[in-house]
Enzyme design. Structure first.
Site: not given
Length: 768
Positions: A9, A82, A84, A86, A288, A290, A333
DNA sequence: CAGTGAGCGAGCTTCCGCTTGACTT
């Protein structure tokens, strides 16, 4: 032909991973989502089972093209978005957009960016999890339905260009409700008793015990009576308790806690914190930024331990793994930590260094031993009153993690001083040095800061690490809330003191209500909030997100069909929308304050076309109402008749000066004096437009003219050199030009200026 | 830079979550 193509991403992540993988691997990034619901329309075919209409947004067309090209040149494709909801959706969209062959495409995930983790991921590929994708689609479609169906209702019933959404509307609600608590709060005062007691000891340095009475006294008379008792009392130590305790370090940073601590310790806004963290991340200095996880990789744990051993020694080390406690955390993350914990300081600008240091300290402290403290409580009794005085002292026996980092709190004036109490014995006699009763007012609940709002939203499970900062911007951009400072007010307090047998009463001034960078709701925010609560109570309910999240989880587990879930939600939701459009009137927040004392006309306030206004009289039967805008810091909800009538006193004439009238008014940019068609601002906090006199007005005009004269360094007619906020600059026909560094401004000629202007016009063009 | 509060109507506004530059000042 490329043997293996890995898609992640983030481009920074791609760069790092490429280093770990051999030459057979190329790593590129999708820059987040590459496809979304159509922007213009609703983008959902409701009648056709909520079928989404996806499109590649304009700014992603190039990325999509690059990805397609790379995919066509590659033999095997690994999608490593990632792990998850999303991320899974991104993987699915990639497969669709790039027309990937499922037999050569593999979905992989890893949680840490280490060689082991990545190699492991490559050995364990899987298919895209459609249940997880569908839970994302449900989330996406529901948010679109809520946002795109309610917002137009606001345009019709309140004002154009407003917005509502599952997250932002709750954020506004929190701020509005807190303001109302503050408005209705009734401050009460009581008297707090503090005593300084002397003990007989050879140690003249440390012979004072500071103690507070366990009881507060409601009124001045009660406090006075108590001090009089004290003046004749015998004080004696009635109890000593020494209790050991421990303190533990806070977990490493997530997005939300980083934002809170960067605000409290460094004064950064939420957006500023994220911008600086992004820089650090791109430079490879931190992981990361976020994230909702407090997890640290094994590698980070080991490295942190090494650092602690070499910097502080074995007894300071204690390896810990923290459980993430926030609601709805997806943990794709790690926690935010230094990429290399053995890097104590970094190069970079000041803000980058400060934020890095904060992250380093927090991470290292989280892997350190508990602090050990000893809390001593001493009770002092009186022979003529049951009231006890208490002294609380704290001694740190072993500092542990406190050597590196102590978390801050939101409580601003923490008055509990902790100090070392001198050695005392039970039944020891004491005599007072001084005892005072100080009037203390109770405080209303605090207004939200950006950071404390993020904390609250996270507790409610509303919003995600990537949206906290944008959400806070949105509610400010819509005009729902305003972040600002307020000066606060002075108020008198009473202090009664007892010293050497005498009691005396004095009055002191304390300031209260001073605010710094706090979020204040605006009228339009309050009106929209009330409108949403009246008509869409379920959506702005604090539990709405948690409830739908439960259903998204069920969809992800394959226990609920996503279109069925949406159908159930939409059928009742859409009824609310239609009902509101049909049956509800425009909402203006109108309040009728009373009648004009002389004319008897009705006086009211409401939200007008250009903002909140006060109005005298009603339209119709041939009369025209008069209008005046509300002042800054006045709310429709709290303004009273007198304050509203006052607004009509402006603009007013304060008199004549040298044949011209001086008019005082309040404009867009605050109070002003208009004189000879020029405007002069009144001094903030000094001048009041309602009471300013002719003499003062003349003074302000003179001051401004004089400082304007000083402003002009050179005057060549059409070209002038002026002294501005950032030093001298050249003005020609309302255009400003910078003077090159090293120029001696007092020697500038008209020709020099012309040259500078032409030069800077050239560079301006070439940069375009 | 220092206003506005007549009315009509065309055309626009808007969500949340993933990710960074590309813009202008």
């Amino acid at each position: 032909m490329i043997e293996n193509l890995v898609i992640v991403e983030s481009p920074a992540k791609a760069k790092t991973i490429e280093k770990f993988l051999g030459e057979d691997f190329r790593v590129i990034s999708s820059f987040g989502h590459i496809r979304d619901l159509a922007k213009k329309n609703l983008g959902i075919d409701i009648k056709n089972d909520f079928s989404p209409e996806y499109e590649i947004p304009k700014e992603k067309i190039k990325v999509a093209g690059d990805l397609r090209k790379a995919a066509a040149e590659s033999k095997n494709i690994w999608i490593a978005s990632d792990e998850d909801r999303e991320g899974e959706a991104i993987a699915w969209h990639l497969i669709n957009v790039l027309n990937l062959d499922l037999s050569t495409t593999r979905r992989i995930v890893f949680h840490e960016i280490t060689k082991d983790a990545i190699s492991n991921a490559v050995l364990n590929p899987r298919q895209v999890d459609m249940n997880l994708v569908n839970s994302q689609q449900a989330r996406r479609v529901l948010d679109r339905l809520v946002g795109y169906e309610i917002s137009p209702v606001l345009w019709k019933k309140v004002q154009p260009a407003l917005s509502a959404g599952r997250v932002q509307s709750v954020a506004v609600r929190l701020i509005v409700e807190r303001e109302r608590e503050i408005i209705t709060f009734k401050s009460e005062s009581s008297f707090r008793i503090n005593g300084m007691f002397k003990i007989d000891t050879s140690d003249s340095e440390n012979n004072i015990i500071r103690a507070e009475a366990s009881k507060r006294f409601p009124g001045e008379k009660d406090a006075l009576r108590f001090l009089e008792l004290c003046s004749t009392a015998e004080f004696r130590i009635t109890g000593i308790s020494i209790k050991p305790g421990t303190k533990s370090p806070a977990p490493p940073f997530t997005t939300s806690t980083l934002q809170q601590e960067a605000y409290r310790k460094l004064g950064f806004s939420v957006a500023q914190t994220m911008a600086v963290a992004q820089k650090l991340y791109e430079a490879g200095k931190i992981t990361y930024m976020r994230t909702d996880s407090t997890n640290l990789s094994k590698l980070a744990l080991a490295k942190s331990r090494e650092v602690i051993l070499s910097e502080f020694g074995e007894k300071y080390s204690r390896t810990r793994q923290f459980k993430t406690k926030s609601k709805g955390a997806q943990e794709a993350h790690e926690a935010i930590r230094p990429t290399y914990p053995d890097t104590l300081t970094i190069t970079g600008n000041q803000n980058e260094r400060k934020l890095y240091e904060l992250i380093w300290k927090r991470t290292i402290a989280s892997q350190m031993a508990d602090a050990e403290v000893e809390r001593t409580t001493i009770s002092i009794g009186m022979n003529n009153s049951p009231v006890l005085f208490q002294a609380i002292g704290e001694v740190i026996k072993f500092d542990g993690f406190l050597k590196v980092y102590a978390e801050s709190t939101d409580i601003e004036n923490n008055e509990d001083e902790k100090y070392i109490i001198p050695a005392v014995k039970k039944d020891m006699l004491l005599h007072y040095d001084s005892i005072s009763a100080t009037q203390k007012y109770t405080s209303p609940p605090p207004r939200y800061t950006e950071a404390s709002l993020v904390k609250k939203l996270e507790e409610l499970g509303i919003g995600r690490p990537s949206t906290y900062a944008p959400t806070i911007s949105t509610i400010q951009n819509r005009g729902y809330v305003l972040k600002e400072d307020r000066p606060g007010e002075k108020r008198p307090i009473t202090v009664i003191s007892l010293s050497k047998g005498k009691v005396s009463t004095t009055s002191r001034i304390e300031s209260t209500g001073k605010e710094k960078s706090k979020l204040f709701p605006q009228d339009i925010g309050m009106i929209v909030n009330d409108f949403l609560i009246e008509n869409f109570s379920e959506i702005v309910d604090y539990n709405f997100t948690a409830e739908v999240e439960e259903q998204f989880d069920k969809i992800a587990e394959g226990r609920l069909k996503w279109t069925g879930m949406l159908d159930k939600f939409y059928s009742s939701f859409h009824k609310m929308v239609e009902n509101t459009l049909e049956k509800k009137d425009r909402k203006t927040g109108i309040r009728i304050l009373g009648n004009h004392p002389e004319t008897g006309e009705q006086v009211s306030v409401k939200m007008g076309r250009y903002g909140p206004v006060a109005q005298i009289g009603e339209s119709g039967n041939g009369t025209k109402p008069r209008f005046a805008s509300l002042g800054k810091n006045q709310l429709l909800e709290t303004i009273n008749l007198q304050e509203a009538l006052n607004l009509f006193r402006l603009p007013r004439s304060v008199g004549m000066h040298e044949g011209d009238e001086m008019i005082v008014g309040v404009g867009k940019f605050g109070p002003y004096i208009k004189y000879k068609n020029k405007f002069y601002s009144l001094k903030k906090g000094i001048d009041d437009p309602y009471s300013v006199t002719l003499e003062r007005a003349i003074e302000i005009v003179k001051e401004k003219s004089e400082s304007d004269k000083k402003k002009v360094l050179k005057d060549f007619g059409d070209i002038r050199v002026l002294n501005g906020r950032f030093g001298p600059y050249i003005v020609k026909e309302k255009e400003n030009f910078r003077i090159p560094k090293g120029t001696e401004t007092d020697k500038l000629t008209k020709e020099d200026c012309i040259r500078i202007i032409e030069q800077s016009k050239k560079t301006r063009k070439s940069s375009k």
